[in-house]
Design a protein around this motif. Sequence first.
Motif, PDB file in Angstrom:
ATOM      1  N   TYR A 146      -6.016  -6.630  -6.855  1.00  0.00           N
ATOM      2  CA  TYR A 146      -6.431  -5.219  -6.782  1.00  0.00           C
ATOM      3  C   TYR A 146      -5.830  -4.485  -5.587  1.00  0.00           C
ATOM      4  O   TYR A 146      -6.142  -3.331  -5.355  1.00  0.00           O
ATOM      5  N   ASP A 147      -4.964  -5.136  -4.802  1.00  0.00           N
ATOM      6  CA  ASP A 147      -4.304  -4.483  -3.675  1.00  0.00           C
ATOM      7  C   ASP A 147      -2.810  -4.776  -3.725  1.00  0.00           C
ATOM      8  O   ASP A 147      -2.159  -4.968  -2.702  1.00  0.00           O
ATOM      9  N   GLU A 148      -2.243  -4.821  -4.935  1.00  0.00           N
ATOM     10  CA  GLU A 148      -0.846  -5.161  -5.130  1.00  0.00           C
ATOM     11  C   GLU A 148       0.056  -3.997  -4.710  1.00  0.00           C
ATOM     12  O   GLU A 148      -0.302  -2.837  -4.874  1.00  0.00           O
ATOM     13  N   THR A 149       1.227  -4.338  -4.191  1.00  0.00           N
ATOM     14  CA  THR A 149       2.196  -3.314  -3.818  1.00  0.00           C
ATOM     15  C   THR A 149       2.878  -2.766  -5.071  1.00  0.00           C
ATOM     16  O   THR A 149       2.992  -3.466  -6.085  1.00  0.00           O
ATOM     17  N   PRO A 150       3.370  -1.516  -5.022  1.00  0.00           N
ATOM     18  CA  PRO A 150       4.088  -0.966  -6.178  1.00  0.00           C
ATOM     19  C   PRO A 150       5.292  -1.825  -6.583  1.00  0.00           C
ATOM     20  O   PRO A 150       5.566  -2.001  -7.769  1.00  0.00           O
ATOM     21  N   HIS A 151       6.030  -2.372  -5.598  1.00  0.00           N
ATOM     22  CA  HIS A 151       7.199  -3.187  -5.924  1.00  0.00           C
ATOM     23  C   HIS A 151       6.798  -4.444  -6.684  1.00  0.00           C
ATOM     24  O   HIS A 151       7.459  -4.850  -7.633  1.00  0.00           O
TER      25      HIS A 151
END
Length: 73
Positions: free
Chosen positions: A46-51
């Motif tokens: 739930y805190d993944e980076t856009p990349h």
Amino acid sequence: MGVSTIIYQWNGSEANADDIANCERFALSTFEKFHKKAMFVQMCEYDETPHFLQIFDGKLIILQSERTLLYRN
């Protein structure tokens, strides 16, 4: 020379401390083999980076255990 490799450590919301520690040791030992030409990114569900999400082309599926489903019901 810049960063040539990105090493992601993704921790699921239900990961226990032992699993996270083992994964971190493995990821860091892999990172060290690249002699500073890699980037180490640690993130939680739930805190993944856009990349990171872009790698999956919008098709990232996170399977949840029965334990999570019991808490939601």
